[in-house]
Design a protein around this motif. Sequence first.
Motif, PDB file in Angstrom:
ATOM      1  N   LEU A  53      58.955  19.719  26.475  1.00  0.00           N
ATOM      2  CA  LEU A  53      57.923  18.907  27.124  1.00  0.00           C
ATOM      3  C   LEU A  53      58.520  18.108  28.279  1.00  0.00           C
ATOM      4  O   LEU A  53      57.828  17.734  29.209  1.00  0.00           O
ATOM      5  CB  LEU A  53      57.263  17.947  26.122  1.00  0.00           C
ATOM      6  N   PHE A  82      52.213  13.620  17.623  1.00  0.00           N
ATOM      7  CA  PHE A  82      52.273  12.518  18.579  1.00  0.00           C
ATOM      8  C   PHE A  82      51.761  11.216  17.955  1.00  0.00           C
ATOM      9  O   PHE A  82      50.957  11.230  17.027  1.00  0.00           O
ATOM     10  CB  PHE A  82      51.397  12.831  19.797  1.00  0.00           C
ATOM     11  N   ASN A  86      46.427  13.209  19.524  1.00  0.00           N
ATOM     12  CA  ASN A  86      46.076  14.284  20.476  1.00  0.00           C
ATOM     13  C   ASN A  86      45.323  15.436  19.823  1.00  0.00           C
ATOM     14  O   ASN A  86      45.583  16.603  20.109  1.00  0.00           O
ATOM     15  CB  ASN A  86      47.325  14.822  21.181  1.00  0.00           C
ATOM     16  N   PHE A  88      41.968  17.773  19.286  1.00  0.00           N
ATOM     17  CA  PHE A  88      40.970  18.252  20.233  1.00  0.00           C
ATOM     18  C   PHE A  88      39.604  17.692  19.817  1.00  0.00           C
ATOM     19  O   PHE A  88      39.058  18.107  18.800  1.00  0.00           O
ATOM     20  CB  PHE A  88      40.956  19.779  20.276  1.00  0.00           C
TER      21      PHE A  88
ATOM     22  N   LYS B 117      46.243  13.593  29.371  1.00  0.00           N
ATOM     23  CA  LYS B 117      47.460  14.390  29.482  1.00  0.00           C
ATOM     24  C   LYS B 117      47.932  14.871  28.109  1.00  0.00           C
ATOM     25  O   LYS B 117      48.493  15.956  27.973  1.00  0.00           O
ATOM     26  CB  LYS B 117      48.522  13.509  30.147  1.00  0.00           C
ATOM     27  N   GLY B 118      47.677  14.054  27.095  1.00  0.00           N
ATOM     28  CA  GLY B 118      48.072  14.422  25.729  1.00  0.00           C
ATOM     29  C   GLY B 118      47.401  15.691  25.237  1.00  0.00           C
ATOM     30  O   GLY B 118      47.955  16.405  24.397  1.00  0.00           O
ATOM     31  N   GLN B 119      46.208  15.976  25.765  1.00  0.00           N
ATOM     32  CA  GLN B 119      45.508  17.199  25.378  1.00  0.00           C
ATOM     33  C   GLN B 119      46.274  18.427  25.855  1.00  0.00           C
ATOM     34  O   GLN B 119      46.396  19.413  25.140  1.00  0.00           O
ATOM     35  CB  GLN B 119      44.093  17.207  25.970  1.00  0.00           C
ATOM     36  N   GLU B 121      49.494  18.482  26.512  1.00  0.00           N
ATOM     37  CA  GLU B 121      50.770  18.543  25.795  1.00  0.00           C
ATOM     38  C   GLU B 121      50.593  19.141  24.411  1.00  0.00           C
ATOM     39  O   GLU B 121      51.356  20.023  24.003  1.00  0.00           O
ATOM     40  CB  GLU B 121      51.379  17.140  25.693  1.00  0.00           C
ATOM     41  N   ALA B 122      49.559  18.677  23.698  1.00  0.00           N
ATOM     42  CA  ALA B 122      49.327  19.191  22.349  1.00  0.00           C
ATOM     43  C   ALA B 122      49.069  20.697  22.411  1.00  0.00           C
ATOM     44  O   ALA B 122      49.601  21.465  21.608  1.00  0.00           O
ATOM     45  CB  ALA B 122      48.149  18.474  21.705  1.00  0.00           C
ATOM     46  N   ALA B 123      48.266  21.112  23.373  1.00  0.00           N
ATOM     47  CA  ALA B 123      47.921  22.533  23.470  1.00  0.00           C
ATOM     48  C   ALA B 123      49.138  23.376  23.843  1.00  0.00           C
ATOM     49  O   ALA B 123      49.377  24.427  23.247  1.00  0.00           O
ATOM     50  CB  ALA B 123      46.804  22.728  24.494  1.00  0.00           C
TER      51      ALA B 123
END
Lengths: 239, 220
Positions: A53, A82, A86, A88, B117-119, B121-123
């Motif tokens: 990342l 996290f 995060n 969906f 932005k976390g979306q 990163e998670a994906a």
Amino acid sequence: MDPLIRVDRISKSYGSHMVLNDISLEVRQGEILAVIGPSGAGKSTFIRCLNGLEQVDRGSVTVAGQPVTSVTSVAGRVGMVFQQFNLFPHYTAIDNIAAPLRTIKNMPRPQARDRAAELLESVKLADKAGQYPSTLSGGQQQRLAIARALSMSPDIMLFDEPTSSLDPELAHEVFDTIQALARSHMTLLLVTHQMNMVKNFAARVLFLENGAIFFDGTFDALTADADPRIRQFLKKIYP
Amino acid sequence: MSLDFSFLIPYLPQLAAAARVTLTIGVFSFVLALAVSVLVGVLRSGRLPWIVNFLLGIYVEIFRNTPLLIQLFFIYYGLPTFGIVLTPVTAAVIGLSLNSGAYMSEVVRAAISSVNKGQYEAAFCLGYNRYQVFLHIVLPQAFRIALPTLMNYFTTMIKETSLVSVLSIAELTRVGSQIYARTLSPFEIYITIGAVYFVMTYSVALLCRWVEKKGIKWTP
Ligand SMILES: Nc1ncnc2c1ncn2[C@@H]1O[C@H](COP(=O)(O)OP(=O)(O)OP(=O)(O)O)[C@@H](O)[C@H]1O
Ligand SMILES: [Mg+2]
């Protein structure tokens, strides 16, 4: 046996600010590491380098022999949880797990849902399958996030302060889930400020300060350490 | 002053036809504007060659920074100079949809960039590729953010159709003025026209609210 994770002299800067300074580390399969240290020490940056990342400026990271050059190079094999979950928001709990399985693994819908249901069960969320993340408690959301990461059958799970935004009692649920994972011989790296987590199941503790590993050893060795910086840090979070 | 609407009765069929023209132009233009805005908004959010971004940027800025009336005149009277001759209704629909499309594309773009932005990163950590993240994760969330604002543009569109009366299209505003010229009763005729617009616009607003409620079951 070759280490599962090999970190070889990595450095990273933001502008002139050196956030990681020549860090090396080896982690064997099944090891459980806690990463602690003061705010701004570089803990998040460090574990985000392990799954690509963040890109390192110098040095290299390898996971199971595979160089980590970007987040896609080890996606799925290194799960990440996290602080802010995060999840969906447009998918229900079960679809947060099933949709990625369908998209990424091309799993047919019935199989994906079966697998998702199994994982929900394992984090005690079977009864929440049809609910959207916004209707779950923080602890439930984080457990769902853990289940989602596990759906890709990772070799390694990274946690960045998974309980920091939760009330103590909710943190406890998540703590139990992580502990169950620890017992399953998964390789875990856990950034946390909660010393009870460190104490209970991290066989190995890294103390990061100013972008360097200042201590690497057992919890008992850490609490026995006489270094004033460690003493001062522990006094704050583990009085 | 005494009000008398009865003189309008013979004109009712004409008014109904005009209302249908207004609604048709409004709906067609909105649907086209929606398509334009999603296309432009999505393209401008992506990583495309700078020239694409530059040209789309020029389109958006020109249409946002000149009067709609001038745009309509240009499309109807100006384009024939280049051999492009359009019927008034076609010119109207093109003008209205390009104009609203420019504004709405900015709504789409803002909605896309407001996805956390976390979306991403998670994906990415799970193994989504760039295209999959955009299609499965970002767009549905952006849609939710953009929907209420885009729907507002629908009601605005209905009202803006009154401008295309300048292209001698027999829509509500123009027909209203014609009836006024014949009857010389401005108050009654314009209040009637206004009421028809109100009914159409308000119905669209209600429809929009319904779409928002039915179309989206999740909250952020
Ligand atoms: N994207 C970025 N741009 C610039 N500086 C950054 C960026 N990300 C992190 N930093 C800086 O790098 C340093 C280390 O950040 P990092 O988030 O890794 O610390 P941390 O140990 O996780 O702290 P905390 O306990 O507060 O989460 C901080 O000084 C931070 O300000
Ligand atoms: Mg951090």
